[in-house]
Design a protein around this motif. Structure first.
Motif, PDB file in Angstrom:
ATOM      1  N   MET A   1       0.877  -1.223   0.208  1.00 44.06           N
ATOM      2  CA  MET A   1       0.037   0.073   0.005  1.00 44.06           C
ATOM      3  C   MET A   1       0.771   1.130  -0.108  1.00 44.06           C
ATOM      4  O   MET A   1       1.941   1.322   1.060  1.00 44.06           O
ATOM      5  CB  MET A   1      -0.842  -0.054   1.260  1.00 44.06           C
ATOM      6  N   SER A  58      -4.242   5.320  -0.101  1.00 41.32           N
ATOM      7  CA  SER A  58      -4.119   4.261  -1.078  1.00 41.32           C
ATOM      8  C   SER A  58      -5.537   3.945  -1.892  1.00 41.32           C
ATOM      9  O   SER A  58      -5.372   3.589  -3.179  1.00 41.32           O
ATOM     10  CB  SER A  58      -3.892   2.970  -0.420  1.00 41.32           C
ATOM     11  N   ARG A  59      -6.597   4.266  -1.406  1.00 40.30           N
ATOM     12  CA  ARG A  59      -7.778   4.102  -2.035  1.00 40.30           C
ATOM     13  C   ARG A  59      -8.105   5.093  -3.131  1.00 40.30           C
ATOM     14  O   ARG A  59      -8.309   4.795  -4.352  1.00 40.30           O
ATOM     15  CB  ARG A  59      -9.065   4.253  -1.171  1.00 40.30           C
ATOM     16  N   ARG A  60      -7.434   6.414  -2.954  1.00 42.71           N
ATOM     17  CA  ARG A  60      -7.709   7.439  -3.929  1.00 42.71           C
ATOM     18  C   ARG A  60      -6.508   7.336  -5.037  1.00 42.71           C
ATOM     19  O   ARG A  60      -7.105   7.366  -6.162  1.00 42.71           O
ATOM     20  CB  ARG A  60      -7.015   8.923  -3.153  1.00 42.71           C
ATOM     21  N   ILE A  61      -5.474   6.456  -4.726  1.00 41.61           N
ATOM     22  CA  ILE A  61      -4.288   6.331  -5.710  1.00 41.61           C
ATOM     23  C   ILE A  61      -4.921   5.279  -6.803  1.00 41.61           C
ATOM     24  O   ILE A  61      -5.025   5.266  -7.813  1.00 41.61           O
ATOM     25  CB  ILE A  61      -3.236   6.039  -5.117  1.00 41.61           C
ATOM     26  N   ALA A  62      -5.577   4.067  -6.075  1.00 43.27           N
ATOM     27  CA  ALA A  62      -6.146   3.255  -6.937  1.00 43.27           C
ATOM     28  C   ALA A  62      -7.187   3.704  -7.755  1.00 43.27           C
ATOM     29  O   ALA A  62      -7.514   3.024  -8.790  1.00 43.27           O
ATOM     30  CB  ALA A  62      -6.495   2.153  -5.855  1.00 43.27           C
ATOM     31  N   SER A  63      -8.041   4.431  -7.338  1.00 42.78           N
ATOM     32  CA  SER A  63      -9.175   4.886  -8.060  1.00 42.78           C
ATOM     33  C   SER A  63      -8.755   5.858  -9.169  1.00 42.78           C
ATOM     34  O   SER A  63      -9.457   5.736 -10.173  1.00 42.78           O
ATOM     35  CB  SER A  63     -10.097   5.481  -7.285  1.00 42.78           C
ATOM     36  N   ALA A  65      -6.188   5.241 -10.882  1.00 43.46           N
ATOM     37  CA  ALA A  65      -4.974   4.703 -12.006  1.00 43.46           C
ATOM     38  C   ALA A  65      -5.985   4.004 -12.916  1.00 43.46           C
ATOM     39  O   ALA A  65      -6.993   3.897 -13.098  1.00 43.46           O
ATOM     40  CB  ALA A  65      -4.491   3.354 -11.029  1.00 43.46           C
TER      41      ALA A  65
END
Length: 65
Positions: A1, A58-63, A65
């Protein structure tokens, strides 16, 4: 993460947490928020805020991408 820059600057590297653990952590933090903060409780809440922030980052980065 991925670790947010602020947490990395503080030398804090949180272990990845699951979605369920995140929700439990937020619920515990909300419960503690209403209590009178002593030193130990403040430290625990600071740690919880770092974990919550890291998870949300980490949720913001994943969304994105």
């Amino acid at each position: 993460m991925p670790v947010p820059a602020e947490a990395a600057t503080l030398g804090f590297t949180p272990a990845p947490i699951s979605e369920i653990d995140y929700h439990l952590l937020v619920a515990e933090f909300d419960m503690l928020w209403s209590r009178r903060p002593d030193v130990g409780l403040r430290e625990r809440m600071d740690q919880m805020m770092r974990l919550i922030s890291a998870f949300e980052e980490s949720r913001r980065i994943a969304s994105s991408a």
